[in-house]
Design a protein around this motif. Sequence first.
Motif, PDB file in Angstrom:
ATOM      1  N   LEU A  76       0.864  -1.320  -0.113  1.00 18.44           N
ATOM      2  CA  LEU A  76       0.075  -0.134   0.074  1.00 18.44           C
ATOM      3  C   LEU A  76       0.827   1.293   0.004  1.00 18.44           C
ATOM      4  O   LEU A  76       1.712   1.357   1.076  1.00 18.44           O
ATOM      5  N   ALA A  77       0.892   2.154  -1.134  1.00 14.44           N
ATOM      6  CA  ALA A  77       1.555   3.301  -1.145  1.00 14.44           C
ATOM      7  C   ALA A  77       1.371   4.138   0.177  1.00 14.44           C
ATOM      8  O   ALA A  77       2.361   4.698   0.804  1.00 14.44           O
ATOM      9  N   CYS A  78       0.252   4.313   0.817  1.00 11.87           N
ATOM     10  CA  CYS A  78       0.171   5.295   2.090  1.00 11.87           C
ATOM     11  C   CYS A  78       1.172   4.788   3.182  1.00 11.87           C
ATOM     12  O   CYS A  78       1.240   5.679   3.882  1.00 11.87           O
ATOM     13  N   LEU A  79       1.395   3.420   3.185  1.00 10.06           N
ATOM     14  CA  LEU A  79       2.019   3.168   4.341  1.00 10.06           C
ATOM     15  C   LEU A  79       3.532   3.671   4.347  1.00 10.06           C
ATOM     16  O   LEU A  79       4.237   3.621   5.178  1.00 10.06           O
ATOM     17  N   GLU A  80       4.060   4.201   3.146  1.00 14.04           N
ATOM     18  CA  GLU A  80       5.236   4.877   2.930  1.00 14.04           C
ATOM     19  C   GLU A  80       5.146   6.115   3.004  1.00 14.04           C
ATOM     20  O   GLU A  80       6.373   6.900   2.890  1.00 14.04           O
ATOM     21  N   THR A  81       4.109   6.773   3.066  1.00 15.78           N
ATOM     22  CA  THR A  81       4.032   8.354   3.207  1.00 15.78           C
ATOM     23  C   THR A  81       4.599   8.673   4.770  1.00 15.78           C
ATOM     24  O   THR A  81       4.374   8.058   5.666  1.00 15.78           O
ATOM     25  N   PRO A  82       5.080   9.929   4.714  1.00 11.78           N
ATOM     26  CA  PRO A  82       5.542  10.603   6.014  1.00 11.78           C
ATOM     27  C   PRO A  82       4.454  10.887   7.021  1.00 11.78           C
ATOM     28  O   PRO A  82       4.796  10.470   8.424  1.00 11.78           O
ATOM     29  N   ALA A  83       3.218  10.847   6.523  1.00 10.82           N
ATOM     30  CA  ALA A  83       2.104  11.233   7.543  1.00 10.82           C
ATOM     31  C   ALA A  83       1.715   9.735   8.145  1.00 10.82           C
ATOM     32  O   ALA A  83       1.604   9.916   9.258  1.00 10.82           O
ATOM     33  N   VAL A  84       1.643   8.854   7.423  1.00 13.68           N
ATOM     34  CA  VAL A  84       1.452   7.491   7.879  1.00 13.68           C
ATOM     35  C   VAL A  84       2.462   7.192   8.847  1.00 13.68           C
ATOM     36  O   VAL A  84       2.290   6.359  10.016  1.00 13.68           O
ATOM     37  N   ARG A  85       3.847   7.273   8.497  1.00 16.17           N
ATOM     38  CA  ARG A  85       4.923   6.697   9.161  1.00 16.17           C
ATOM     39  C   ARG A  85       4.957   7.334  10.633  1.00 16.17           C
ATOM     40  O   ARG A  85       4.991   7.049  11.623  1.00 16.17           O
ATOM     41  N   ALA A  86       4.524   8.918  10.312  1.00 18.86           N
ATOM     42  CA  ALA A  86       4.694   9.727  11.706  1.00 18.86           C
ATOM     43  C   ALA A  86       3.660   9.233  12.576  1.00 18.86           C
ATOM     44  O   ALA A  86       3.552   8.988  13.893  1.00 18.86           O
ATOM     45  N   TRP A  87       2.292   8.970  12.062  1.00 24.47           N
ATOM     46  CA  TRP A  87       1.160   8.540  12.949  1.00 24.47           C
ATOM     47  C   TRP A  87       1.664   6.945  13.723  1.00 24.47           C
ATOM     48  O   TRP A  87       1.279   6.809  14.818  1.00 24.47           O
ATOM     49  N   LEU A  88       1.951   6.349  12.772  1.00 24.71           N
ATOM     50  CA  LEU A  88       2.545   4.763  13.394  1.00 24.71           C
ATOM     51  C   LEU A  88       3.523   4.988  14.360  1.00 24.71           C
ATOM     52  O   LEU A  88       3.270   4.430  15.562  1.00 24.71           O
ATOM     53  N   ASP A  89       4.436   5.861  14.305  1.00 22.69           N
ATOM     54  CA  ASP A  89       5.462   6.192  15.127  1.00 22.69           C
ATOM     55  C   ASP A  89       4.679   6.715  16.600  1.00 22.69           C
ATOM     56  O   ASP A  89       5.412   6.448  17.681  1.00 22.69           O
ATOM     57  N   ALA A  90       4.009   7.673  16.310  1.00 16.11           N
ATOM     58  CA  ALA A  90       3.250   8.471  17.378  1.00 16.11           C
ATOM     59  C   ALA A  90       2.470   7.523  18.358  1.00 16.11           C
ATOM     60  O   ALA A  90       2.382   7.631  19.833  1.00 16.11           O
ATOM     61  N   HIS A  91       2.214   6.459  17.597  1.00 17.28           N
ATOM     62  CA  HIS A  91       1.366   5.462  18.417  1.00 17.28           C
ATOM     63  C   HIS A  91       2.164   4.104  18.790  1.00 17.28           C
ATOM     64  O   HIS A  91       1.563   3.021  19.207  1.00 17.28           O
ATOM     65  N   GLY A  92       3.367   4.193  18.786  1.00 12.10           N
ATOM     66  CA  GLY A  92       4.193   3.121  18.839  1.00 12.10           C
ATOM     67  C   GLY A  92       3.803   1.654  18.039  1.00 12.10           C
ATOM     68  O   GLY A  92       4.017   0.447  18.637  1.00 12.10           O
ATOM     69  N   SER A  93       3.483   1.975  16.854  1.00 11.41           N
ATOM     70  CA  SER A  93       2.999   0.778  16.099  1.00 11.41           C
ATOM     71  C   SER A  93       3.873   0.783  14.578  1.00 11.41           C
ATOM     72  O   SER A  93       4.652   1.677  14.482  1.00 11.41           O
ATOM     73  N   THR A  94       3.527  -0.410  13.971  1.00  9.80           N
ATOM     74  CA  THR A  94       4.159  -0.531  12.935  1.00  9.80           C
ATOM     75  C   THR A  94       3.042  -1.099  11.669  1.00  9.80           C
ATOM     76  O   THR A  94       2.104  -1.292  12.189  1.00  9.80           O
ATOM     77  N   PRO A  95       3.511  -1.278  10.650  1.00 13.22           N
ATOM     78  CA  PRO A  95       2.432  -1.845   9.749  1.00 13.22           C
ATOM     79  C   PRO A  95       2.156  -3.390   9.755  1.00 13.22           C
ATOM     80  O   PRO A  95       1.136  -3.530   9.457  1.00 13.22           O
ATOM     81  N   ALA A  96       2.964  -3.920  10.363  1.00 15.04           N
ATOM     82  CA  ALA A  96       2.914  -5.143  10.857  1.00 15.04           C
ATOM     83  C   ALA A  96       2.075  -5.850  11.842  1.00 15.04           C
ATOM     84  O   ALA A  96       1.714  -6.673  12.324  1.00 15.04           O
ATOM     85  N   SER A  97       1.724  -4.552  12.901  1.00 10.12           N
ATOM     86  CA  SER A  97       1.111  -4.723  13.974  1.00 10.12           C
ATOM     87  C   SER A  97      -0.232  -5.248  13.911  1.00 10.12           C
ATOM     88  O   SER A  97      -1.072  -5.087  13.006  1.00 10.12           O
ATOM     89  N   PRO A  98      -0.513  -6.588  14.864  1.00  8.91           N
ATOM     90  CA  PRO A  98      -1.736  -7.061  14.680  1.00  8.91           C
ATOM     91  C   PRO A  98      -2.781  -6.431  15.227  1.00  8.91           C
ATOM     92  O   PRO A  98      -4.039  -6.563  14.999  1.00  8.91           O
ATOM     93  N   HIS A  99      -2.417  -4.971  15.768  1.00 12.20           N
ATOM     94  CA  HIS A  99      -3.379  -3.914  16.407  1.00 12.20           C
ATOM     95  C   HIS A  99      -4.117  -3.090  15.159  1.00 12.20           C
ATOM     96  O   HIS A  99      -4.890  -2.565  15.267  1.00 12.20           O
ATOM     97  N   LEU A 100      -3.245  -3.199  13.992  1.00 14.00           N
ATOM     98  CA  LEU A 100      -3.405  -2.135  12.937  1.00 14.00           C
ATOM     99  C   LEU A 100      -4.388  -2.737  11.874  1.00 14.00           C
ATOM    100  O   LEU A 100      -4.100  -3.895  11.533  1.00 14.00           O
TER     101      LEU A 100
END
Length: 147
Positions: A28-52
């Motif tokens: 998914l292209a959106c997972l590589e955007t700075p906005a999504v990366r920053a959002w995931l970082d702010a929540h201590g998550s990753t694209p592979a998280s079972p909570h996402l």
Amino acid sequence: MTDDAYLFLLDDASAASLGVSPAAVGDLACLETPAVRAWLDAHGSTPASPHLRLLPPEETAAIPEGAERLPVPLSDEELSRLRHRMAPEPFARIEGELLAYRDCAGGRDGLIGRALAAGVPPRRIVELTGVDPETVTAAANGSVERR
């Protein structure tokens, strides 16, 4: 209803039946955007998280109240893959067949034209493809219509 899909975080991974894991949808292209990366970082998550989880626009009302969420634009192809992953198994199987048909039929007219140019007789093209003889005749004349 929104036009964006939503990424959201579930507090409890056992509630993971809601939505789809982004990893299950593929790249998914959106997972590589700075906005999504920053959002995931702010929540201590990753694209592979079972909570996402990820939901298409028409399903976003199902996101639990208070869940952290982020609207994300998806391409038509990405949205199609997401919807396919969300479909119940019997639907997913038949949707897979429909997608295969679309991919195969999408090049039909060009294939008929190439077969005619190679000298394959029109009657044989009809036998092999199951298309109407009129479609093959139209291809021979350069004016193929979809039937």
